[in-house]
Each structure stands twice: as structure tokens, then as C-alpha cells.
Design a protein around this motif. Structure first.
Motif: not given
Length: 651
Positions: A529-531, A591-597, A620-623, A638-644
Motif C-alpha cells: 500500500l502506498g508509493p 494531497s494523497t487520498p486514503i485507499l479502501f478495500g 479506489n486503487p492507484t495506477d 485480478w489486480n483489484r483482488w487480494g486473497i489472504h
């Protein structure tokens, strides 16, 4: 012969059809046992329906069971049990001052004959009120009586007693009142204190006169502490763990603390601190019975880690597995100290360490641990080899509050991936010298089912110029667990950390803060998560993004946990919303928003802990999260999904 065979088959078919029809008819005609479908109350103005429902036996099925239309859910209706519930409700009210309460019941039929609704009608009537309270203290010495009356804690207790003028006279409070008064006197040094509550009730006027009597008995001091069951650990070290000093005034709190301290000793698998039979005089003896643990043990653990570590297909299936081996020698030097050597290995980290524990430093609440170690860590954007030691001073003020002050010194070799694979990875050697202050406080915490906890930390590195990098880091982790019903828990966590001071413009990857993963913001893999920065292969083509970390991070988790024990023992489900971000510096927060899952998961309570599988979706993922580089999409859906997959709750 052929025709006879056909006739025989047709006859057999008709016979089975007739038997099936008859069986179905018999099933249809079999009366369904009446079931309790709903329970309601009328006339109850003092107590809510939920309170009354918890004091009767009959209960309706939950909403989930009502969906099972293929069977008849709910308790079987037994009118005798309904009458007993009437008695239970009456006794509930009578013990709370409503001596003339009246309860009636009605059984109604709903849209199906077997669905029954229970309605309890309650006429509370006027309760008994306290008109006067007489409070008396009897002591062997007048000085003892004055000590009790002038004690602030005892005065506050008597002021808070439920028996006060104008309040309802509730017999249900008698046991608590006597226990609280006796316990308060115990803590003042009176182990043989007694108390009683009696009432004179005028049932016509609905008034009560309450007489509370307290007899303190003799005030006593601790004398001897005897030990039974010790074999290898000397009795003097067990007595030391109790914290009881000869000549101190007796205290119930001190006795409970002694029980907790002795029982928590690593070399004792069983411990009971008790008061043996003895004359009731000014001294009191204590007995400690213990059973020792094996002096030496070997432990082998093997498990499965995070499914997201499989980056290159099922050929990397081995990355799921992890193991740990440890050898422990208890009662080192015959003083109850402990030596542990352990080795662990996973796809992320390999580590070897030894821990030497001094369980008693200045008193029973303090301990000291020294831990030399060496580790190899492989993260998405860097690889590091570390070696050093950690010394920790632990102060356990109570069962709810623990503070730790530690010092760690490490030598580090860090390999950071270069942005272009045609260039060699950068290698950085440095040392860290850090003091860390950590605290943990909890209130009513019960295995993630109820209560809350808060854990702040403060790290100071290079205070005296002895470290390659000088920085200060602080953070906080807070958790709250709220039971909605017996089977639903609302769990919340907030986590934040930041490097708010640094003499260096850049810091090694291992020092920066990260977020994302199985126990953080789900939907993102570990630390992702993040830069991020792009990795370019030898041909100049985009390969992947790797996380860079930052100097500030924030994340939150909110989760509904549903236990489905009534359907499948140990099984449960969860729905969650996670969010967070990692910022390069504090200036980029705005200037950098919170990302949600968001997502859902399955839980199974196994003998080794809750087995957890979560599926999360990035809202709301980044590029970079979607592997879009310079406008070109290198990713997939599948890049929008995570399996844990993991063992243990997310928090």
C-alpha cells in the motif's frame, strides 16, 4: 417369457409408486409439532424485552434459522415450560422489589398451524421502596472502627451501595452488598470480616427499613508463606514471586496479585495461593501449592502463511509454508531463569535467536530479557541481513497494563532493487542503535470478543551519535471489540505511525514505514500500500512496481464477525472495510487520498486458532496498484483482488 418379464417389471414399478405415494401421504398427514416462533412482552415499563428474554427458557429461532424453510426451526412448544417461564418472570421482578407483580401468558397461532407466538402480559404494580437505612460497624478495638470509618475507599463504597433511601428494595443485591463490604474490610487487613443485611418490610405501605451490620474481626498481618510441590525450583524463589512480605497487613488484593504472579511464572504449570485453616488471631499464614513444568522442552511448529506470497504461479507453492523450532531450558542456574534458542524460516524471513529471561529483577512486576539474533528478510523491494541484540526491561503493573523499555543494536546489510535491472542492486551497510518505549493497556479484553486495547510506541535512534542514522519514530495501535449479540461482534482498529524527526534526507528501506497485507489493509499484499516505483528489465521494458515505503502511515479496519456455531460448530464468516495510506512525508498527506478495500471471509475455530480466508476488493486503487505504467495496462482484473489465508484473526 419376454412378455412375462415386462409384466413383472410393470407390476414392480406400480408397487413402488404406490408405496412412495402412501409414504408421502403419511408424511404430509403427520402433524408438525408446534414451535416457538416469537416471544414478546406487554406491560413491562421497568425492564426492556431483551432483559426479560434472557431470564426465560423459551426463545424464538434466529433470523438465519427462520430462513431454513425446508425444516421447522425453533424450540418445541411445551406449555408446562411456558408456565415455568411465568414463574421465572415473577421471581425476577420479586427479587427486584415488585412483590405484587402479576404475569399472564397467551399462545397465538401465526400463518402456519405449527408457528406459535408467546405473549407475556406483565402487571408490575407498585414496588417496595427503602424508607431508612441503618448502618453499624462492630470492631474489637475502637481504633479499628475509626480506621474503617475514616478510610476514603470504604466511605466511597458505602455511598455507592444500592440500598439508599428512596431506592427499590431489591433482595437480589444482598449478596453483592455483603461481598463488597467484606472485600473492602479484607483489603484493610481484616481477613475474618463478616457482614449481614436484614430488612423490615411493610407490604401495605410498600416501605422497607434496611439494617446493614458489619463485624470487622481482628486485624491481621502476613506471617509465614509455606510452599508445597516444589522439586527443582527452590521454595525461596517461589515465595519471592508472591510478593508477600512478613509483617504487612493482610489484603485480598495482595493475595490475588500473588496468585497471578506465581501462576504466570514460566516454570510453574500449576499454582494455587490459599489461606489454610488456622486460629483467627493477629497473624495469618499463606500456603502455595505448585506443580513444575518440564525443565527442558523442544517445540516444532509447521504452518501455512499468506496465499498472496505466490507471485509466479503455483510453482511457488513452497512460499506458503513456514516452520519454527525451539529448545527451552527452564530454571537456569537454579534460580527460575529461562534460556530459549529458536530458529524460524518462511519465504519472507529466516531468523535465529536466543532469549535469556530473568523473571525477577527488582520485584515481581519487573523482568529482563536479553536476545541476540541474526535474521535474513526478503521484502518486495529490498533484502536485508541483520545481526545484533535486543535488551528489554519489562514492567507489568497489572494484568491490564504492561510497559517495556528496550535497547536494540544491529548491523545491517541491505540490498535494494534498482529501478533498472541492467544496473546492479544498491548495497548499503549501516548500524542502528535505538531505544524503544512501548506500553499496552487493555480493558475487558476477551479474545477479540469484547473490550478494547491501546498500544503506543516511541522509538529514538542515534541519540548519542552512535548510529548511522538518527531518527525518531512514534505510533499507536487502538482496538475496540463490541458484541452486538451473542453471535455477532463489531471489531475496529486504528493504526498510525510516523518518522517525525530525522537528521538524514533519505533513510534505508528497512527503517521506513509500510502498510498493506493480511493483518493490515486487505486487498493489498504485504507492504504494497502506498508509493511505488517501477522496475525496468534489461530490455527497457516495464517489469513491475515495488513499494517504496514512507515516513507516515495510517490505516483502519472495521469488521463484522458472525459466529455460526448453531449451523456448523466452530464456523463463522466476516465482512470488512479496510482503509489506509502510506505517505512519502508529512507534507504529502493532504494531497494523497486514503485507499479502501472491502470484502468478506470465512473463519474456522481450529485447535491451533482461527483459520482465516479473506477475499478483498480494492475500491479506489492507484495506477501502480493496477500495474498501469505510462498509460499502458500491464495488469489484469485480478489486480483489484487480494486473497489472504492465515491462522489467527486479522486483529
Amino acid at each position: 417369457m419376454h412378455r412375462a418379464t415386462h409384466i413383472l417389471i410393470l407390476s414392480a414399478g406400480f408397487l413402488f409408486l404406490a408405496l412412495g405415494t402412501a409414504f408421502a401421504q403419511s408424511q404430509d398427514e403427520e402433524p408438525v409439532q408446534p414451535r416457538v416462533w416469537s416471544v414478546s412482552f406487554e406491560g413491562n415499563t421497568t425492564y426492556e424485552d431483551l432483559v426479560l428474554r434472557n431470564n426465560i427458557l423459551n426463545e424464538p429461532p434466529g433470523w438465519f434459522k427462520k430462513l431454513a424453510f425446508w425444516k421447522n426451526p425453533g424450540m418445541r412448544l411445551n406449555e408446562n415450560e411456558v408456565r415455568r417461564d411465568v414463574i421465572r418472570i415473577e421471581r425476577f421482578y420479586q427479587r427486584r422489589g415488585f412483590n405484587d407483580v402479576q404475569v399472564a401468558y397467551e399462545i397465538r397461532t401465526l400463518n402456519k398451524e405449527w408457528k406459535k407466538a408467546l405473549l407475556f402480559t406483565i402487571t408490575e404494580n407498585k414496588p417496595i421502596r427503602i424508607d431508612k437505612v441503618n448502618f453499624s460497624i462492630t470492631s474489637q478495638k475502637e481504633a479499628d472502627r475509626e480506621l474503617i470509618l475514616n478510610n476514603d475507599d470504604f466511605r466511597k463504597l458505602t455511598d455507592r451501595l444500592p440500598y439508599r433511601k428512596g431506592e427499590r428494595y431489591e433482595t437480589v443485591n444482598e449478596t453483592d452488598v455483603k461481598a463488597n463490604l467484606t472485600g473492602a474490610l479484607n483489603d484493610l487487613g481484616y481477613p475474618y470480616a463478616e457482614s449481614s443485611v436484614q430488612a423490615q418490610i411493610d407490604s401495605v405501605k410498600k416501605l422497607a427499613i434496611v439494617n446493614i451490620e458489619v463485624n470487622s474481626g481482628v486485624r491481621a498481618r502476613f506471617d509465614s508463606v509455606s510452599v508445597e510441590g516444589e522439586e527443582q525450583l527452590a521454595a525461596k524463589y517461589i515465595r519471592r514471586e508472591t510478593g508477600i512480605e512478613k509483617g504487612e497487613y493482610f489484603s485480598n488484593d495482595q493475595l490475588r496479585e500473588a496468585q497471578r504472579e506465581v501462576f504466570s511464572h514460566h516454570f510453574l504449570r500449576f499454582a494455587i495461593v490459599s489461606i489454610p485453616d488456622q486460629p483467627q488471631d493477629s497473624t495469618i499464614d499463606i500456603n502455595v501449592r505448585v506443580r513444575e513444568a518440564p525443565p527442558r522442552t523442544i517445540q516444532l511448529l509447521f504452518g501455512i502463511g499468506n496465499l498472496t506470497r505466490i507471485d509466479d504461479g503455483w510453482a511457488d507453492f513452497y512460499k506458503l509454508f513456514r516452520g519454527r523450532a525451539s529448545w527451552t531450558h527452564r530454571n537456569m542456574r537454579g534460580r527460575g531463569e529461562r534460556l530459549t534458542a529458536s530458529a524460524s524460516a518462511s519465504a519472507i524471513e529466516q531468523r535465529f535467536s536466543t532469549d535469556y529471561l530473568f523473571p525477577y529483577l527488582f520485584n515481581t512486576k519487573t523482568s529482563f530479557v536479553t536476545s541476540p539474533f541474526i535474521s535474513h528478510q526478503l521484502e518486495p523491494s529490498y533484502e536485508i541481513l541483520r545481526g545484533g541484540f535486543n535488551n528489554s526491561f519489562v514492567y507489568q503493573y497489572s494484568a491490564n497494563f504492561t510497559g517495556t523499555v528496550s535497547y536494540e543494536f544491529t548491523l545491517n546489510n541491505e540490498y535494494t532493487l534498482n529501478s533498472q535491472e541492467s544496473l546492479p542492486d544498491s548495497i548499503q551497510s549501516y548500524n542502528t542503535s535505538s531505544f524503544n518505549i512501548n506500553a499496552f493497556y487493555s480493558n475487558g479484553l476477551n479474545r477479540g470478543q469484547s473490550g478494547w486495547s491501546i498500544q503506543p510506541f516511541w522509538e529514538l535512534s542515534g541519540l548519542f551519535g552512535e548510529s548511522t542514522y538518527s531518527f525518531q519514530k512514534a505510533g499507536l495501535d487502538a482496538r475496540k471489540f463490541t458484541p452486538i449479540t451473542d453471535d455477532i461482534v463489531f471489531a475496529n482498529r486504528i493504526n498510525m505511525s510516523g518518522i517525525y524527526f530525522s537528521k538524514n534526507d533519505t533513510l534505508p528501506s528497512n527503517i521506513r514505514v509500510y502498510s498493506g497485507g493480511t493483518n493490515s489493509v486487505r486487498g493489498w499484499n504485504r507492504q504494497e500500500l502506498g508509493p511505488k516505483r517501477a522496475i525496468i528489465d534489461a530490455d527497457g521494458n516495464f517489469d513491475r512496481f515495488v513499494p517504496m515505503g514512507g515516513r507516515a502511515s495510517f490505516s483502519f479496519n472495521t469488521e463484522f464477525r458472525f459466529r455460526l456455531d448453531r449451523l456448523i460448530k466452530g464456523f463463522g464468516v466476516a465482512t470488512f472495510l479496510d482503509g489506509g495510506q502510506v505517505w512519502r512525508n508529512f507534507g504529502s498527506i493532504a494531497s494523497t487520498p486514503i485507499l479502501f478495500g472491502t470484502g468478506a471471509g470465512l473463519r474456522y475455530q481450529s485447535p491451533i486458532g482461527p483459520v482465516r480466508v479473506d477475499v478483498a476488493y480494492k475500491i479506489n486503487p492507484t495506477d501502480e496498484d493496477l500495474r498501469i505504467y505510462q498509460g499502458t495496462d500491464y495488469g489484469s482484473a485480478w489486480n483489484r483482488w487480494g486473497i489472504h489465508f492465515s491462522i489467527g484473526q486479522a486483529f
